[in-house]
Design an enzyme around this catalytic site. Structure first.
Site, PDB file in Angstrom:
ATOM      1  N   GLU A  85     -16.161  -6.382  -7.084  1.00  0.00           N
ATOM      2  CA  GLU A  85     -14.903  -6.711  -7.756  1.00  0.00           C
ATOM      3  C   GLU A  85     -15.120  -7.804  -8.810  1.00  0.00           C
ATOM      4  O   GLU A  85     -15.801  -8.796  -8.556  1.00  0.00           O
ATOM      5  CB  GLU A  85     -13.882  -7.187  -6.723  1.00  0.00           C
ATOM      6  CG  GLU A  85     -12.510  -7.512  -7.311  1.00  0.00           C
ATOM      7  CD  GLU A  85     -11.538  -8.064  -6.276  1.00  0.00           C
ATOM      8  OE1 GLU A  85     -10.327  -8.071  -6.557  1.00  0.00           O
ATOM      9  OE2 GLU A  85     -11.988  -8.497  -5.190  1.00  0.00           O
ATOM     10  N   LYS A 124      -5.130  -2.594  -9.031  1.00  0.00           N
ATOM     11  CA  LYS A 124      -4.971  -3.135  -7.684  1.00  0.00           C
ATOM     12  C   LYS A 124      -3.494  -3.275  -7.319  1.00  0.00           C
ATOM     13  O   LYS A 124      -2.711  -3.878  -8.059  1.00  0.00           O
ATOM     14  CB  LYS A 124      -5.673  -4.494  -7.611  1.00  0.00           C
ATOM     15  CG  LYS A 124      -5.772  -5.112  -6.224  1.00  0.00           C
ATOM     16  CD  LYS A 124      -6.637  -6.358  -6.298  1.00  0.00           C
ATOM     17  CE  LYS A 124      -6.864  -7.000  -4.939  1.00  0.00           C
ATOM     18  NZ  LYS A 124      -7.776  -8.160  -5.037  1.00  0.00           N
ATOM     19  N   CYS A 129     -10.490  -4.532  -2.883  1.00  0.00           N
ATOM     20  CA  CYS A 129     -10.484  -5.723  -2.026  1.00  0.00           C
ATOM     21  C   CYS A 129      -9.284  -5.805  -1.091  1.00  0.00           C
ATOM     22  O   CYS A 129      -9.268  -5.138  -0.063  1.00  0.00           O
ATOM     23  CB  CYS A 129     -10.620  -6.977  -2.877  1.00  0.00           C
ATOM     24  SG  CYS A 129     -11.207  -8.419  -1.931  1.00  0.00           S
TER      25      CYS A 129
END
Length: 292
Positions: free
Chosen positions: A40, A113, A150
């Protein structure tokens, strides 16, 4: 399918980070990798340890400078690459975004995200607007990639929706580690939970999982914490949660693994979780909480 995983540390130089990534990508490709996954926000240090408007200068458009450079490499090597970039969508509108590059260098798709943390040393809500494109896999020449990022890895709904949209594999570029004040016991609990929940997504959806984390200590620029020791431990799991490989927790590493992409079909015949879902009884999942 041969999948390359690059567990890399970052320094303050964006150019230095990109050059090292390109060397490691070439290494993976030389070992036969068809798909390569990066950590990431790999172009820079993890700037979210503090809230500083100056860091918005790190953001870039998509397409933009990074996609151009990595697209050229993907086309040269004939590989699919999963990038993780700080996206500037418009002035004042920024995302934490994965871009998937096809073998011909074109952009196969992207994912912004969805789950954004806001915790000590992880002040991501200051920088990132939650994604708005849903949980839809990116269709590529190597399969449908269910790419999440994540903090998304803790949410079973995200992985399930990717599976329901036909994902062939779940992929999690990651930047997670220990804050300096954590005890050894707490560190072990956190790492074990992180590994376990993602293996659970593999099992529950009958899909392989790839998680690629960054590594090494990064200082807190504000000095208010001891910084973050990113714990690495990147891993690949099969559709029954079986660990296929795991990288170290204390150093950079790259690996190319052989992933049997046909195994999911057999596992889902043994464990038909999609068949037995009680879709008539899950209405409450669209609510924040049910005891109000």
């Amino acid at each position: 399918m041969k999948i390359g995983m690059i567990q890399q540390s970052a320094v303050g130089s964006v150019e230095g980070n990109i050059k090292k990534l390109m060397v490691n990508i070439r290494d993976c490709a030389s070992r036969g990798a068809e798909l390569i996954v990066l950590p990431e926000l790999h172009n820079s240090l993890y700037f979210c340890q503090t809230e500083d408007v100056g860091y918005f200068d790190l953001a870039e458009s998509i397409p933009g400078p990074s996609t151009e450079r990595f697209s050229s490499l993907a086309r040269e090597l004939g590989i699919v690459i999963v990038l993780s970039l700080f996206e500037k969508r418009a002035a004042g509108l920024y995302h934490n975004t994965v871009v998937v590059l096809e073998k011909d260098g074109s952009i196969a798709g992207k994912y912004r995200k969805m789950h954004i943390p806001d915790d000590p040393a992880y002040y991501e809500k200051f920088y990132f607007t939650p994604g708005d494109s849903g949980f839809v896999p990116v269709d590529t020449s190597v399969g449908k990639l269910g790419v999440l990022i994540c903090w998304d890895q803790w949410y079973p709904e995200a992985s399930l929706l990717m599976a329901m949209h036909g994902a062939d594999i779940l992929i999690y570029p990651t930047a997670i580690g220990w804050e300096g004040s954590d005890t050894p016991e707490e560190k072990n609990r956190q790492l074990d939970a992180w590994r376990t929940v993602q293996r659970g997504h593999a099992i529950a959806n009958g899909l392989p999982v790839i998680a690629v984390n960054r590594i090494c200590h990064e200082s807190d620029p504000s000095g208010q914490t001891g910084g973050i020791q990113f714990w690495g431990t990147s891993f690949a799991a099969g559709p029954q949660g079986e660990l296929l490989c795991e990288l170290p927790d204390n150093k950079e590493a790259i690996v190319v693994i052989d992933m049997d992409m046909k195994r999911s079909e057999q596992v889902r015949r043994w464990w038909p979780f999609l068949r037995d879902r009680r879709i008539d009884a899950y209405n409450g999942l669209t609510q924040r909480y049910l005891l109000d």
